[in-house]
Design an enzyme around this catalytic site. Structure first.
Site, mmCIF file in Angstrom:
data_model
loop_
_atom_site.group_PDB
_atom_site.id
_atom_site.type_symbol
_atom_site.label_atom_id
_atom_site.label_comp_id
_atom_site.label_asym_id
_atom_site.label_seq_id
_atom_site.Cartn_x
_atom_site.Cartn_y
_atom_site.Cartn_z
ATOM 1 N N ARG A 28 1.709 14.073 13.629
ATOM 2 C CA ARG A 28 2.158 13.979 12.371
ATOM 3 C C ARG A 28 2.479 15.147 11.543
ATOM 4 O O ARG A 28 1.709 15.496 10.533
ATOM 5 C CB ARG A 28 1.401 12.986 11.497
ATOM 6 C CG ARG A 28 1.206 11.664 12.255
ATOM 7 C CD ARG A 28 0.411 10.667 11.624
ATOM 8 N NE ARG A 28 1.393 10.193 10.420
ATOM 9 C CZ ARG A 28 0.754 9.272 9.679
ATOM 10 N NH1 ARG A 28 -0.498 8.861 9.854
ATOM 11 N NH2 ARG A 28 1.469 8.667 8.538
ATOM 12 N N ARG A 37 -8.769 -0.241 4.308
ATOM 13 C CA ARG A 37 -7.836 0.626 3.956
ATOM 14 C C ARG A 37 -6.529 0.052 3.470
ATOM 15 O O ARG A 37 -5.726 0.434 2.658
ATOM 16 C CB ARG A 37 -7.546 1.975 4.971
ATOM 17 C CG ARG A 37 -8.608 2.815 5.077
ATOM 18 C CD ARG A 37 -8.285 3.849 6.023
ATOM 19 N NE ARG A 37 -7.015 4.752 5.369
ATOM 20 C CZ ARG A 37 -6.517 5.813 5.964
ATOM 21 N NH1 ARG A 37 -6.679 6.078 7.027
ATOM 22 N NH2 ARG A 37 -5.454 6.446 5.549
ATOM 23 N N ASP A 97 4.443 0.091 12.157
ATOM 24 C CA ASP A 97 3.346 -0.466 11.877
ATOM 25 C C ASP A 97 3.150 -1.858 11.970
ATOM 26 O O ASP A 97 2.115 -2.422 11.669
ATOM 27 C CB ASP A 97 3.268 -0.578 10.238
ATOM 28 C CG ASP A 97 3.225 1.157 9.549
ATOM 29 O OD1 ASP A 97 2.832 2.030 10.531
ATOM 30 O OD2 ASP A 97 3.659 1.405 8.640
ATOM 31 N N CYS A 137 -3.709 13.093 13.411
ATOM 32 C CA CYS A 137 -4.507 11.703 13.395
ATOM 33 C C CYS A 137 -4.465 10.943 14.541
ATOM 34 O O CYS A 137 -3.670 11.126 15.640
ATOM 35 C CB CYS A 137 -4.291 11.024 11.915
ATOM 36 S SG CYS A 137 -2.625 10.012 12.329
ATOM 37 N N LYS A 195 0.801 -1.161 0.185
ATOM 38 C CA LYS A 195 0.049 -0.010 0.073
ATOM 39 C C LYS A 195 0.825 1.222 -0.324
ATOM 40 O O LYS A 195 0.746 2.086 -0.832
ATOM 41 C CB LYS A 195 -0.981 0.113 1.143
ATOM 42 C CG LYS A 195 -1.700 1.570 1.690
ATOM 43 C CD LYS A 195 -2.337 1.260 2.730
ATOM 44 C CE LYS A 195 -1.664 1.636 4.024
ATOM 45 N NZ LYS A 195 -1.339 2.958 4.392
ATOM 46 N N ASN A 196 1.913 1.280 0.921
ATOM 47 C CA ASN A 196 2.711 2.498 1.055
ATOM 48 C C ASN A 196 3.415 2.771 -0.011
ATOM 49 O O ASN A 196 3.843 4.044 -0.366
ATOM 50 C CB ASN A 196 3.232 2.584 2.486
ATOM 51 C CG ASN A 196 2.176 2.900 3.676
ATOM 52 O OD1 ASN A 196 1.003 3.325 3.320
ATOM 53 N ND2 ASN A 196 2.542 2.432 4.898
HETATM 54 C C1 EPZ Z 1 4.776 6.565 6.660
HETATM 55 O O1 EPZ Z 1 4.064 7.660 7.485
HETATM 56 C C2 EPZ Z 1 3.952 5.593 6.594
HETATM 57 N N1 EPZ Z 1 2.701 6.102 5.695
HETATM 58 C C3 EPZ Z 1 3.208 5.090 7.960
HETATM 59 O O2 EPZ Z 1 2.356 3.923 7.719
HETATM 60 C C4 EPZ Z 1 4.578 4.670 8.832
HETATM 61 O O3 EPZ Z 1 3.975 4.253 10.076
HETATM 62 C C5 EPZ Z 1 5.324 5.740 8.904
HETATM 63 O O4 EPZ Z 1 5.986 6.081 7.583
HETATM 64 C C6 EPZ Z 1 6.700 5.293 9.581
HETATM 65 O O5 EPZ Z 1 7.255 4.091 8.907
HETATM 66 C C7 EPZ Z 1 2.855 6.004 4.584
HETATM 67 O O6 EPZ Z 1 3.909 5.678 3.921
HETATM 68 C C8 EPZ Z 1 1.577 6.287 3.498
HETATM 69 P P1 EPZ Z 1 7.370 9.786 8.861
HETATM 70 P P2 EPZ Z 1 4.908 9.174 7.368
HETATM 71 O O7 EPZ Z 1 7.287 11.039 8.143
HETATM 72 O O8 EPZ Z 1 5.524 9.249 6.021
HETATM 73 C C9 EPZ Z 1 7.322 12.864 12.493
HETATM 74 C C10 EPZ Z 1 0.210 2.800 7.889
HETATM 75 O O9 EPZ Z 1 -0.377 2.113 8.938
HETATM 76 N N2 EPZ Z 1 7.299 13.957 11.450
HETATM 77 O O10 EPZ Z 1 8.597 8.705 8.675
HETATM 78 O O11 EPZ Z 1 3.875 10.245 7.660
HETATM 79 C C11 EPZ Z 1 5.807 12.106 12.578
HETATM 80 O O12 EPZ Z 1 4.964 12.912 13.196
HETATM 81 C C12 EPZ Z 1 1.000 3.933 8.143
HETATM 82 O O13 EPZ Z 1 0.350 2.372 7.084
HETATM 83 C C13 EPZ Z 1 7.482 15.105 11.980
HETATM 84 O O14 EPZ Z 1 7.652 15.453 12.903
HETATM 85 O O15 EPZ Z 1 5.940 8.997 8.709
HETATM 86 C C14 EPZ Z 1 6.471 10.724 13.322
HETATM 87 O O16 EPZ Z 1 6.450 10.902 14.461
HETATM 88 C C15 EPZ Z 1 0.639 4.787 9.469
HETATM 89 N N3 EPZ Z 1 7.612 16.359 10.906
HETATM 90 C C16 EPZ Z 1 7.752 10.670 12.710
HETATM 91 O O17 EPZ Z 1 8.246 11.875 12.217
HETATM 92 C C17 EPZ Z 1 7.582 16.084 9.480
HETATM 93 O O18 EPZ Z 1 7.607 16.771 8.496
HETATM 94 C C18 EPZ Z 1 8.046 9.672 11.421
HETATM 95 O O19 EPZ Z 1 7.202 10.191 10.547
HETATM 96 C C19 EPZ Z 1 7.442 14.477 9.048
HETATM 97 C C20 EPZ Z 1 7.240 13.577 10.208
#
Ligand code: EPZ
Length: 422
Positions: free
Chosen positions: A123, A400, A308, A118, A22-23
């Site tokens: 996030r 989803r 995840d 969320c 998916k991702n």
């Molecule tokens: C991706 O989310 C995945 N989603 C998530 O999967 C997954 O849990 C996550 O990566 C971590 O592996 C998709 O790919 C669509 P991050 P993403 O940016 O990219 C913080 C699922 O269940 N952060 O690596 O949004 C953030 O809040 C989903 O399939 C900032 O602070 O994750 C988090 O604490 C859920 N500022 C951490 O970094 C930013 O600008 C890592 O988030 C960006 C992120």
């Protein structure tokens, strides 16, 4: 709303085919906006998130033709006719924020709704925006929307992310492929999804080196062309179904599974006494007669233990011998499955980013619900090991991210049924 009823039914046996990721697929779909020739994706998972992103891309002028019962698609963005990604869609699917990089990269302009918080955490998207600013984009926030513009195009830059972000790495990589000059991403995400995106972009003519390491170098090119790309296996679906025989007993072959995608989970399962072996078609996971041992888990960016899979691992630890500590380091609010598992008789103490789980002899079925995708599936896994009936509501979360979940689990002997709402 539909619900899923799981009745604990003992050991599982058989094989489960793993769907496309998916991702990965969602980010590849966003990348289609970068080229004026068709991008064909195969091994596409047939999921509601893919449909939601399809509507967003269509609203931007990208034509999307779905083939093979939703398992392949051709995306043609010969022209991008609209540069506004509306809140209505972005709020439903955070991955849609990843149209920002492709839109500004190709059109020099984008207006994308902020996704908002969320269930699993705040996030933020500051890393995405800081990276685009470093590349010369002018960014303002107005009425919940990011307005990004770079009328003369983006310029390559050196960007050191303060911590690893999958989304920011991928958005910036997409923005950089058509920028002038060289972009260097330091402390980049190394997730297989990110590597797959780089592979696809390279096949479209991008010049990217180092994907899969923490330093990615992107030299801007003038134009991308079309290609055909097969979506890799979904490592989170794979990991989820690896935990199914670990919790219920038995042996299941995961067709299309590869250990390199789930190395950290495979290591932890082995430490817990579960066998994980390569098979002709993928991976086989087998639980013998010995009880599962408690293991401690700390989530981390790839190649660490994926956030995840934390909820699913917690379900397994609820039935293990001894006490385990699960530490969540990626999202600040990702233990919402704990109170639901407690309703099933689990012993869990959540304190900040840690959960201490003491295994119990027997979980008991109960009505439960969860507020995100992975939390929901952890309750289904717990239901496989529970005595009696577990009724999981808010099933739309599962739809989803898990294609044909009931069919796949039923095919290995689980008693799982969807009850359709009237
Ligand atoms: C991706 O989310 C995945 N989603 C998530 O999967 C997954 O849990 C996550 O990566 C971590 O592996 C998709 O790919 C669509 P991050 P993403 O940016 O990219 C913080 C699922 O269940 N952060 O690596 O949004 C953030 O809040 C989903 O399939 C900032 O602070 O994750 C988090 O604490 C859920 N500022 C951490 O970094 C930013 O600008 C890592 O988030 C960006 C992120």
């Amino acid at each position: 709303m539909d619900s899923i009823v799981v009745t604990g039914n003992g050991a599982l046996s058989g094989a489960i085919p793993i769907a496309g990721a998916k991702n990965t697929c969602l980010k590849l779909m966003c990348a289609a906006l970068l080229g004026d020739e068709p991008l064909t994706l195969t091994n596409v998972p047939n999921l509601s998130d893919v449909k939601t992103l399809t509507s967003l891309l269509e609203s931007l002028g990208c034509e999307v033709a779905s083939l093979q019962n939703g398992h392949a698609m051709v995306l043609s963005a010969s022209e991008v006719t609209n540069r506004v990604a509306h809140y209505d869609i972005v709020r439903k699917l955070r991955a849609s924020f990843n149209v920002l990089g492709p839109l500004i990269g190709r059109c020099g302009e984008a207006v994308v709704s902020l996704p908002g918080g969320c269930a699993i955490g705040a996030r933020k998207v500051d890393l995405h925006l800081d990276a685009l600013r470093a590349m010369g984009a002018d960014i303002t926030l107005e009425e919940g929307y990011v307005h990004a513009s770079a009328p003369r195009g983006l310029k390559g830059a050196e960007i050191a992310f303060p911590f690893v972000s999958v989304g920011a790495t991928e958005n910036t990589m997409c923005a950089a492929v058509l920028a002038k000059g060289t972009t260097v991403l330091k402390n980049a995400a190394r997730e297989p999804d990110t590597v797959a995106l780089a592979d696809c972009l390279r096949a479209m003519g991008a010049d990217i080196e180092g994907a899969g390491t923490d330093e990615v170098v992107i030299r801007g090119v003038d134009r991308l062309h079309g290609t055909t790309h097969r979506v890799i296996a979904d490592r989170i679906e794979l990991g989820t179904y690896m935990i199914a025989p670990a919790i219920a007993g038995g042996s299941v072959e995961l067709i299309g599974g590869e250990r390199r995608l789930v190395g950290a989970l495979a290591d932890k399962l082995e430490e817990a006494g579960i066998e994980v072996a390569d098979s002709v078609r993928g991976l086989t996971v087998r639980r013998g007669n010995a009880p599962v041992k408690s293991v401690d888990v700390t989530t981390a960016p790839f190649p660490g233990f994926p956030t995840d899979l934390q909820a699913q691992m917690m379900a397994l630890m609820c039935t293990a011998e001894g006490t385990s500590v699960l530490e969540e380091t990626i999202f600040e609010n990702r233990f919402m499955h704990a109170p639901e598992l407690i309703r099933m008789g689990a012993e869990i103490d959540v304190h900040g980013g840690h959960a201490t789980v003491t295994g119990v002899d027997q979980l008991k079925g109960a009505p439960v619900m969860a507020t995100d995708l992975r939390a929901s599936v952890s309750l289904i896994l717990a239901g496989l090991a529970a005595e009696g009936e577990t009724v999981v509501s808010r099933v739309y979360h599962l739809d989803r991210g898990y294609e044909r979940l009931e069919d796949k689990l039923r095919s290995v002997g689980a008693l799982v049924e969807r009850v359709r709402a009237e």
